[in-house]
Motif scaffolding. Sequence first.
Motif, mmCIF file in Angstrom:
data_model
loop_
_atom_site.group_PDB
_atom_site.id
_atom_site.type_symbol
_atom_site.label_atom_id
_atom_site.label_comp_id
_atom_site.label_asym_id
_atom_site.label_seq_id
_atom_site.Cartn_x
_atom_site.Cartn_y
_atom_site.Cartn_z
ATOM 1 N N ILE A 1 0.841 -1.203 0.000
ATOM 2 C CA ILE A 1 0.000 0.000 0.000
ATOM 3 C C ILE A 1 0.875 1.252 0.000
ATOM 4 C CG2 ILE A 1 -1.623 1.339 1.403
ATOM 5 C CD1 ILE A 1 -2.825 -1.425 2.279
ATOM 6 N N LYS A 2 1.905 1.216 0.853
ATOM 7 C CA LYS A 2 2.822 2.366 0.906
ATOM 8 C C LYS A 2 3.518 2.577 -0.436
ATOM 9 C CE LYS A 2 5.629 3.314 4.427
ATOM 10 N NZ LYS A 2 6.607 3.003 5.517
ATOM 11 N N ARG A 3 3.950 1.429 -1.037
ATOM 12 C CA ARG A 3 4.657 1.530 -2.312
ATOM 13 C C ARG A 3 3.747 2.105 -3.391
ATOM 14 N NH1 ARG A 3 4.818 -2.216 -6.486
ATOM 15 N NH2 ARG A 3 6.456 -1.871 -8.026
ATOM 16 N N ASN A 4 2.493 1.667 -3.406
ATOM 17 C CA ASN A 4 1.580 2.172 -4.421
ATOM 18 C C ASN A 4 1.299 3.663 -4.251
ATOM 19 O OD1 ASN A 4 1.374 -0.138 -5.917
ATOM 20 N ND2 ASN A 4 -0.415 -0.927 -4.833
ATOM 21 N N GLU A 5 1.318 4.104 -2.999
ATOM 22 C CA GLU A 5 1.157 5.543 -2.772
ATOM 23 C C GLU A 5 2.342 6.301 -3.350
ATOM 24 O OE1 GLU A 5 0.671 5.707 1.431
ATOM 25 O OE2 GLU A 5 -1.448 5.122 1.353
ATOM 26 N N ALA A 6 3.536 5.780 -3.104
ATOM 27 C CA ALA A 6 4.746 6.414 -3.644
ATOM 28 C C ALA A 6 4.728 6.409 -5.160
ATOM 29 C CB ALA A 6 5.984 5.683 -3.129
ATOM 30 N N LYS A 7 4.273 5.265 -5.710
ATOM 31 C CA LYS A 7 4.191 5.166 -7.172
ATOM 32 C C LYS A 7 3.219 6.199 -7.747
ATOM 33 C CE LYS A 7 3.646 1.406 -9.381
ATOM 34 N NZ LYS A 7 3.294 0.044 -9.859
ATOM 35 N N LYS A 8 2.116 6.351 -7.046
ATOM 36 C CA LYS A 8 1.090 7.291 -7.502
ATOM 37 C C LYS A 8 1.664 8.704 -7.528
ATOM 38 C CE LYS A 8 -3.932 7.323 -7.036
ATOM 39 N NZ LYS A 8 -5.061 7.056 -6.129
ATOM 40 N N LEU B 1 10.948 0.533 -1.258
ATOM 41 C CA LEU B 1 9.910 -0.274 -0.614
ATOM 42 C C LEU B 1 9.819 -1.656 -1.265
ATOM 43 C CD1 LEU B 1 7.287 2.551 -0.178
ATOM 44 C CD2 LEU B 1 8.123 1.084 1.682
ATOM 45 N N ARG B 2 10.023 -1.682 -2.569
ATOM 46 C CA ARG B 2 9.984 -2.975 -3.251
ATOM 47 C C ARG B 2 11.106 -3.881 -2.755
ATOM 48 N NH1 ARG B 2 9.750 -2.851 -9.481
ATOM 49 N NH2 ARG B 2 11.787 -1.888 -9.235
ATOM 50 N N ASP B 3 12.286 -3.300 -2.575
ATOM 51 C CA ASP B 3 13.401 -4.104 -2.054
ATOM 52 C C ASP B 3 13.053 -4.693 -0.690
ATOM 53 O OD1 ASP B 3 14.885 -3.671 -4.283
ATOM 54 O OD2 ASP B 3 16.028 -1.990 -3.448
ATOM 55 N N ASN C 1 -4.959 -4.841 -12.710
ATOM 56 C CA ASN C 1 -5.927 -5.107 -11.659
ATOM 57 C C ASN C 1 -5.363 -4.900 -10.262
ATOM 58 O OD1 ASN C 1 -7.828 -5.927 -13.635
ATOM 59 N ND2 ASN C 1 -6.843 -7.937 -13.703
ATOM 60 N N GLY C 2 -4.152 -4.372 -10.189
ATOM 61 C CA GLY C 2 -3.567 -4.146 -8.882
ATOM 62 C C GLY C 2 -2.213 -4.822 -8.749
ATOM 63 N N THR C 3 -1.636 -4.691 -7.574
ATOM 64 C CA THR C 3 -0.318 -5.281 -7.328
ATOM 65 C C THR C 3 -0.490 -6.606 -6.592
ATOM 66 O OG1 THR C 3 0.688 -3.101 -7.209
ATOM 67 C CG2 THR C 3 1.905 -4.922 -6.213
ATOM 68 N N PHE C 4 0.145 -7.643 -7.117
ATOM 69 C CA PHE C 4 0.073 -8.962 -6.479
ATOM 70 C C PHE C 4 1.466 -9.421 -6.089
ATOM 71 C CE2 PHE C 4 -3.529 -8.730 -9.385
ATOM 72 C CZ PHE C 4 -4.572 -9.019 -8.509
#
Length: 466
Positions: free
Chosen positions: A426-433, A443-445, A459-462
């Motif tokens: 969720i945090k990573r997707n916020e940063a990506k956004k 965050l991915r690391d 459809n989202g991150t899995f």
Amino acid sequence: MQIYDSVQKNKRDFKPQEEGKVSLYVCGPTVYDDAHLGHAKSALVFDLLTRVLRANGYEVTYARNITDIDDKIIKKAHEQNKSIKEITDFYTLAFHKEMDALGVSRPDIEPKATESLTAMTQMIQKLIDTKHAYLTDEGDVYFDTASDVDYLSLSKRVQNEEERQERVESSTLKKNAADFALWKSVKDGSLTYDSPFGAGRPGWHLECSAMIEKHLAKPNAAFAVDIHGGGADLLFPHHENEAAQTRCSSNHALANYWMHNGFVNIDGEKMSKSLGNSFFLKDALKEYDGEVLRFYLLSTHYRSNFNFNTEDLTASKKRLDKIYRLKKRLFGMAESHEPTAFKAELLKALSDDLNVSATLALIDEMITKTNETLDTSGKHKELKQGTMANLAYIEELLGFGVKNPFEYFLFGMDEATKEKIDALIIKRNEAKKAKDFESSDKLRDEILAFGVSIMDTPNGTFWEKI
RNA sequence: GGUGCCAUCGCCAAGUGGUAAGGCCGCAGCCUGCAAAGCUGCUAUCCCCAGUUCAAAUCUGGGUGGCACCUCCA
């Protein structure tokens, strides 16, 4: 269907004695210790065989015994100060649990030696009556190999003159070195069973012949069972002796087809307890999904020797992963009930003496082709439904892909870790956004450090456990 | 010593007379913010020698090298 007969040493068209019905007997484990990878291989091979026979329309009766009378069991019971039954129950339960984890279907009949004593003593009596067995002064009953003109016809072993002439030490009172015990008299006060020949224990080879007679054999058939299977090491002396007992005590031969599976080695060495963990199935199951082990152990032809190592196991896991990813991709789709060309080809490949390699090639080609079509555009309803049918057939015949695809990729992950990963995503997707890719990559690391891989999709991150 | 099995790309592994499946790894590319996943393309003449054949990885003979069983063992 074609089956390689390890006695005739060639591939034969399979024809059961009774139209549409197959009887199969496989030598099962002696329950004195945990099952190892070799037990798994054997169980897996004959599980596959029954599935393929059934898919070919045969009604199969599959029996696999549990040997629960054995000196090693008695020894273990003494060592651990437990009863025989405690030991055998414990390891039988463990065996079942581990086989379940591998997706091995239960045999239709699972006879135990302790429940087959009458059948055994009856067989001994018949052998004595027909002069194929003799009682010694010490109360043992031996099979008289010299009385069976077909002895060694199974393993095609040559008994040399020396061996033939050999008079064994007077203590055993055997007529011939090759003679083997049908009943061992026991006088030391340890576990015994009653019999017309005195208190003692049955010989190991006897139980299979007796169980087959009791559970599977048809009185007037030329062969007691259609197929008899087991590990390659059992051909001699175990199966040789079984065959001799049966042919000399009844009016039929033991089996029409003999199947022997190859051995499992670990990192090029014969398995032994000194090699440690991976020897036992229970330890392998802690590290890997049972279905991964199933896939891996079945991926090499059943007659070949199998060399277990983690590198090849990983390659197998990746292959199984592809099946599950396609299942994820088509999750919830309806399944077509029309026959597909793929299903026909799959059954054909497996019906050729369980040619799993050819089968896996078909599966990979099917997956690739489906993904390719799915990549190009949206719809493809028929393809999707046909693919669902194909995947269901792979489950039915091979037992691959039977789990929920989302749960499969969570193997070994505890709830707390899952929650941590989800929070980081969720945090990573916020940063990506926010197009803060530096933060998102960091965050991915952190996420990857949990031993997972992540994938961004429309459809989202899995994420998946690697 | 006896009996039998095997030798195919870096690794795993099909193919038993008609001109080398598939997977893993690797490289290049598409896709992607970058990745991952998915997809595309590329990578062997079959342990050695001799023979049979129009044609052999596939048959025969001889080597070499592995392995199994012969004792409880899946």
